[in-house]
Scaffold this active site. Structure first.
Site, mmCIF file in Angstrom:
data_model
loop_
_atom_site.group_PDB
_atom_site.id
_atom_site.type_symbol
_atom_site.label_atom_id
_atom_site.label_comp_id
_atom_site.label_asym_id
_atom_site.label_seq_id
_atom_site.Cartn_x
_atom_site.Cartn_y
_atom_site.Cartn_z
ATOM 1 N N PHE A 180 -36.946 17.715 -45.036
ATOM 2 C CA PHE A 180 -37.316 17.330 -43.673
ATOM 3 C C PHE A 180 -38.704 16.694 -43.650
ATOM 4 O O PHE A 180 -38.923 15.677 -42.986
ATOM 5 C CB PHE A 180 -37.276 18.552 -42.751
ATOM 6 C CG PHE A 180 -37.853 18.293 -41.388
ATOM 7 C CD1 PHE A 180 -37.174 17.520 -40.468
ATOM 8 C CD2 PHE A 180 -39.092 18.801 -41.036
ATOM 9 C CE1 PHE A 180 -37.708 17.261 -39.208
ATOM 10 C CE2 PHE A 180 -39.635 18.554 -39.785
ATOM 11 C CZ PHE A 180 -38.935 17.783 -38.878
ATOM 12 N N ASN A 181 -39.654 17.264 -44.375
ATOM 13 C CA ASN A 181 -41.005 16.691 -44.418
ATOM 14 C C ASN A 181 -41.002 15.284 -45.004
ATOM 15 O O ASN A 181 -41.802 14.428 -44.603
ATOM 16 C CB ASN A 181 -41.944 17.593 -45.229
ATOM 17 C CG ASN A 181 -42.397 18.807 -44.436
ATOM 18 O OD1 ASN A 181 -42.444 18.766 -43.207
ATOM 19 N ND2 ASN A 181 -42.722 19.886 -45.123
ATOM 20 N N TYR A 241 -40.740 12.064 -42.790
ATOM 21 C CA TYR A 241 -41.889 11.447 -42.136
ATOM 22 C C TYR A 241 -42.321 10.163 -42.854
ATOM 23 O O TYR A 241 -43.167 9.426 -42.334
ATOM 24 C CB TYR A 241 -43.074 12.418 -42.096
ATOM 25 C CG TYR A 241 -43.021 13.414 -40.967
ATOM 26 C CD1 TYR A 241 -43.631 13.145 -39.741
ATOM 27 C CD2 TYR A 241 -42.375 14.628 -41.124
ATOM 28 C CE1 TYR A 241 -43.591 14.056 -38.712
ATOM 29 C CE2 TYR A 241 -42.324 15.550 -40.100
ATOM 30 C CZ TYR A 241 -42.932 15.269 -38.882
ATOM 31 O OH TYR A 241 -42.880 16.172 -37.856
ATOM 32 N N HIS A 264 -45.894 27.880 -33.581
ATOM 33 C CA HIS A 264 -44.487 27.913 -33.952
ATOM 34 C C HIS A 264 -44.186 29.350 -34.372
ATOM 35 O O HIS A 264 -44.883 29.918 -35.218
ATOM 36 C CB HIS A 264 -44.229 26.977 -35.134
ATOM 37 C CG HIS A 264 -44.170 25.530 -34.760
ATOM 38 N ND1 HIS A 264 -45.159 24.916 -34.039
ATOM 39 C CD2 HIS A 264 -43.230 24.567 -35.028
ATOM 40 C CE1 HIS A 264 -44.846 23.634 -33.859
ATOM 41 N NE2 HIS A 264 -43.692 23.390 -34.454
ATOM 42 N N GLU A 270 -38.819 30.707 -35.603
ATOM 43 C CA GLU A 270 -37.814 29.700 -35.954
ATOM 44 C C GLU A 270 -36.975 30.192 -37.129
ATOM 45 O O GLU A 270 -35.783 29.918 -37.215
ATOM 46 C CB GLU A 270 -38.499 28.380 -36.292
ATOM 47 C CG GLU A 270 -37.531 27.228 -36.540
ATOM 48 C CD GLU A 270 -38.233 25.912 -36.820
ATOM 49 O OE1 GLU A 270 -37.588 24.862 -36.707
ATOM 50 O OE2 GLU A 270 -39.436 25.933 -37.167
ATOM 51 N N HIS A 318 -39.988 27.685 -30.294
ATOM 52 C CA HIS A 318 -38.727 28.035 -30.968
ATOM 53 C C HIS A 318 -38.206 29.413 -30.542
ATOM 54 O O HIS A 318 -37.344 29.490 -29.686
ATOM 55 C CB HIS A 318 -38.852 27.936 -32.489
ATOM 56 C CG HIS A 318 -39.067 26.542 -32.975
ATOM 57 N ND1 HIS A 318 -38.177 25.517 -32.731
ATOM 58 C CD2 HIS A 318 -40.085 25.982 -33.677
ATOM 59 C CE1 HIS A 318 -38.625 24.402 -33.259
ATOM 60 N NE2 HIS A 318 -39.782 24.646 -33.840
ATOM 61 N N PRO A 368 -39.384 13.461 -31.826
ATOM 62 C CA PRO A 368 -38.469 12.378 -31.425
ATOM 63 C C PRO A 368 -38.173 11.392 -32.549
ATOM 64 O O PRO A 368 -37.087 10.816 -32.597
ATOM 65 C CB PRO A 368 -39.221 11.691 -30.276
ATOM 66 C CG PRO A 368 -40.116 12.745 -29.725
ATOM 67 C CD PRO A 368 -40.523 13.592 -30.900
ATOM 68 N N LEU A 369 -39.112 11.212 -33.471
ATOM 69 C CA LEU A 369 -38.898 10.291 -34.575
ATOM 70 C C LEU A 369 -37.727 10.730 -35.445
ATOM 71 O O LEU A 369 -37.005 9.898 -35.996
ATOM 72 C CB LEU A 369 -40.179 10.195 -35.419
ATOM 73 C CG LEU A 369 -40.212 9.152 -36.537
ATOM 74 C CD1 LEU A 369 -40.000 7.756 -35.965
ATOM 75 C CD2 LEU A 369 -41.526 9.224 -37.299
ATOM 76 N N GLN A 370 -37.540 12.036 -35.577
ATOM 77 C CA GLN A 370 -36.432 12.555 -36.377
ATOM 78 C C GLN A 370 -35.220 12.949 -35.520
ATOM 79 O O GLN A 370 -34.095 12.950 -36.005
ATOM 80 C CB GLN A 370 -36.884 13.779 -37.185
ATOM 81 C CG GLN A 370 -37.680 13.456 -38.428
ATOM 82 C CD GLN A 370 -39.117 13.076 -38.129
ATOM 83 O OE1 GLN A 370 -39.698 13.554 -37.158
ATOM 84 N NE2 GLN A 370 -39.697 12.205 -38.942
#
Length: 748
Positions: A371-372, A375, A569, A572, A591, A648-650
């Protein structure tokens, strides 16, 4: 008799007052008129240490001790009770002996869940609420008013609240401004740095992970230390042990599980009875609907606040406008924008959303590392450095431009606001100055945006790279500049301007990473934490909280500046004690998925109305599939939940959360409560009051009857737990009076 008193209540009891512990003193209730001792007293430390140890070793255990099992003893108990009742009714005419035996069995079952267990459960819940109230007050964060009033006024019966009769009606035809005043001047432009607040003349020094402030310039003279209170480590560990013991207590779990089930059922009944009334109330309001009420995205990261199409358009535009601009250094030589893309064999025509490859897909599920990497545009970290970093060769020029474009879109939409998160890593002391210089020099500001500062939990990475020698050095890099600019704004003038628009701190990273250390009194202090292992989540959160608390007192009491809140956070993934730390120390969290597994904590988050910013689409790509997300369940039970985008980018697809217009508007109302400013304009001038009178349907589009239902239900739950304590206390007083009367009789 006890049950009648428990259900009906009694006004003739003594008040239970909230307690403010001094720094270094664990929270206790020995001076309270109401006895909060439970059967677990004296065992908190052992229970908590056992649970924490099990969380390190039994990560895949079938049912954690804080969860409520599907085939729970209390459910089996109810089934057996009903079976015996049916047996009694069928056999009463046939065999008196069977009836007698059934009655005896029934009495044994009835004593299996005695009233004292219910009183114990209520005491545990109240004790946990007192702990949170103490930490919120100490750090100048907000504790929910209705809950605080119940804790402070246990001697008074709550007023009769009927949300369906004599309901406060909001007028729908008067003309009132729903827009906050817009800044006439830009806060970063035309500022005379000579007119900043004067130097207070204090000095500061970090001792054992906590910054201390002194009136003298020499911090070695401890007699000059300012009185800026904070909870010391012993106090925090003691309270943490209490909380950990409460969440695995059997009767408390059963009690909280039952109350949560009741809240779900009650909401379904409310919808059946009042759905059409609420719809009619919304239709009466002219102009207002879900699309033109104020909304705040309370959980969104600045580096991914744009969608993929926006970033693609911006990259292509930059390639055409600045092809010859030197954007990075490579081997001592500058590289232009055109050279960077030529080395990748790409042109503007080749780029597309698919080429960027920044959408989080199913390959990122339970893979935070993958996921990182999303970016990185086109999988290239070079492009991430150029376009979405504040600290690079061009001083974050492109990132500032694209964030300003996002801000312009928010201003144009008029009703959308956001709290963007910027990163401070703690690797060097000048990070704050570089971030402030980026914001001020590029005029990155909007009335629709406020900042949160996120602290990634990456000490182990920096330590491995020899960038830090110990954890205290990281804390100093994060907090010392903030104390210096508070004491003397001229020492960091751009940072002083930036902090006026910062609302709080966030703690971020992959919560599912295993933790190899239990945080207790034997844990090494930050100055002695030199291992390559990362400190546990609660360790990070405690030292962020205590330094923020000292800073808030310095800024508020001594300097008159704005203060900060903690909104990490939390929950999660990972161990349940993350949510315990969040409940104690944080005003709001992001979360909170693991609350679905911990009924005690979920009930406490409900009673304290802790704000939870949830992101179902983000969770769907990382930890929990969309259809299993607990957001609808949390909302129906009354938790203060808002919907956020996260990245939003992902995750730029439209959020289809369901639940109808009333629930959507209610979520946006909660997002406003959890946000930064202008609440009187967005929620109405009476938003600080309690109950439906606090609502203005012209601004929120939330029917008064829904707000009244939420308020009535919360008051009933608070009344339930406080009445149980009152009833038990009445019995104790009566027993003592009876003993006193007996002992005073003359002997014959």
């Amino acid at each position: 008799r006890r049950l009648i008193l428990y259900l009906c209540g009694s006004a003739d009891v003594r008040p239970l007052m909230s307690q403010r512990s001094l720094p270094g003193t664990p929270v206790t209730h020995k001076h309270l008129p109401i006895d909060l001792r439970t059967s677990m007293d004296g065992k908190y430390k052992e229970i908590a240490e056992e649970l924490l140890a099990r969380s390190l070793t039994d990560s895949d255990m079938r049912c954690a001790p804080y969860e409520f099992p599907e085939e729970s003893p209390i459910e089996q108990l109810e089934e057996k009770r009903h079976r015996l009742e049916r047996q009694i009714s069928q056999d009463v005419k046939l065999e008196p002996e069977i009836l007698l035996r059934a009655k005896q069995d029934f009495m044994k079952i009835d004593s299996a869940v005695p009233f004292t267990d219910l009183v114990d459960a209520a005491k545990c819940v109240v004790k946990a609420l007192f702990i949170r109230e103490k930490y919120m007050a100490l750090s100048l964060q907000t504790f929910y008013k209705t809950t605080g009033r119940s804790l402070q006024e246990l001697s008074q019966r709550p007023p009769d609240i009927d949300a369906y009769e004599d309901l406060h009606e909001s007028p729908v035809d008067s003309d009132m401004s729903v827009h906050a005043p817009v800044s006439e001047t830009h806060p970063y432009e035309g500022q005379d740095m000579k007119n900043l607040p004067p130097d207070a003349g204090y000095s500061c020094k970090m001792v054992d992970g906590v910054i201390h402030v002194y009136t003298a310039q020499n911090p070695m003279d401890k007699s000059t230390e300012l009185d800026l209170p904070y909870p010391d480590l012993q106090e925090y560990i003691a309270d943490m042990n209490v909380m950990m013991a409460l969440i695995i207590n059997g009767p408390v779990k059963s009690f909280c599980y039952r109350r949560l089930q009741y809240l779900s059922s009650k909401f379904q009944m409310h919808v059946l009875l009042n759905e059409m009334k609420e719809l009619a109330a919304q239709k009466k309001v002219p102009h207002r609907d879900f699309y033109n009420i104020r909304k705040v995205d309370t959980h969104i990261h600045a580096s991914s606040c744009m969608n993929q199409k926006h970033l693609l358009r911006f990259i292509k535009s930059s390639m055409k406008k600045y092809p010859d601009e030197i954007v990075r250094m490579q081997g001592g030589r500058g590289q232009t924008m055109m050279e960077v893309f030529e080395n990748m064999n790409l042109t503007a025509y080749d780029l597309s959303v698919d080429t960027l490859d920044m959408h989080a897909d199913r390959n990122t599920f339970h893979r935070f590392d993958k996921f990182n990497s999303k970016y990185n545009p086109i999988g290239e970290s070079i492009l991430r450095e150029i376009f979405i970093k504040t600290d690079n060769h061009i001083h974050g020029k492109y990132f500032g431009h694209i964030v300003k474009e996002v801000m312009s879109d928010l201003e144009e939409s008029k009703y959308q606001n956001a709290e963007l998160r910027l990163s401070i890593y703690g690797r060097s002391m000048d990070e704050w100055d570089k971030l402030a210089l980026w914001a001020v020099s590029h005029s990155v500001y909007s009335d629709n945006v406020r900042w949160l500062v996120q602290i990634p939990r990456l000490f182990d990475v920096y330590r491995t790279k020899q960038q830090l020698s110990n954890f205290q050095q990281m804390l100093e890099n994060i907090f010392l500049p903030l104390f210096e600019v508070t004491i003397n704004p001229s020492s960091h003038p751009q940072l002083h301007l930036l902090l006026q628009h910062v609302v709080g701190f966030d703690s971020v990273d992959d919560e599912s990473k295993p933790e190899h250390h239990v945080f207790n009194l034997d844990s090494p202090s930050p100055a002695r934490w030199c291992d390559d292992d990362n400190p546990p989540y609660s360790y990070y959160l405690y030292y962020m909280y205590v330094n923020m608390t000292v800073l808030n007192h310095l800024r508020s009491r001594r300097r008159g500046f704005n203060t900060f809140v903690l909104r990490p956070h939390c929950g999660e993934a990972g161990p349940i004690h993350h949510l315990v730390s969040g409940f104690m120390l944080s005003e709001n969290i992001s979360h909170g998925l693991l609350l679905r597994k911990a009924p005690v904590l979920q009930y406490l988050y409900y009673l304290a109305q802790v704000g939870i910013a949830m992101s179902p689409l983000s969770n769907n790509s990382l930890f929990l599939s969309y259809h299993r997300n607990p957001l609808p369940e949390y909302l129906s039970r009354g938790l203060m939940v808002s919907l956020s985008t996260d990245d939003p980018l992902q995750f730029h697809f439209t959020k289809v959360s369901g639940g109808g217009a009333r629930r959507s508007c209610l979520r946006t109302r909660f997002s406003l409560f959890s946000s930064f400013q202008s609440k009187s304009h967005w929620l109405g001038p009476d938003y600080t009051k309690e109950g439906p009178i606090s609502n203005d349907i012209r601004r929120t589009n939330v029917p008064d009857i829904r707000v009244g239902y939420r308020y009535e239900t919360l008051c009933e739950e608070l009344h339930l737990i406080t009445q149980a304590i009152r009833t038990q206390e009445l019995d104790r007083i009566e027993e003592e009076d009876g003993l006193s009367f007996t002992s005073s009789q003359p002997t014959r």
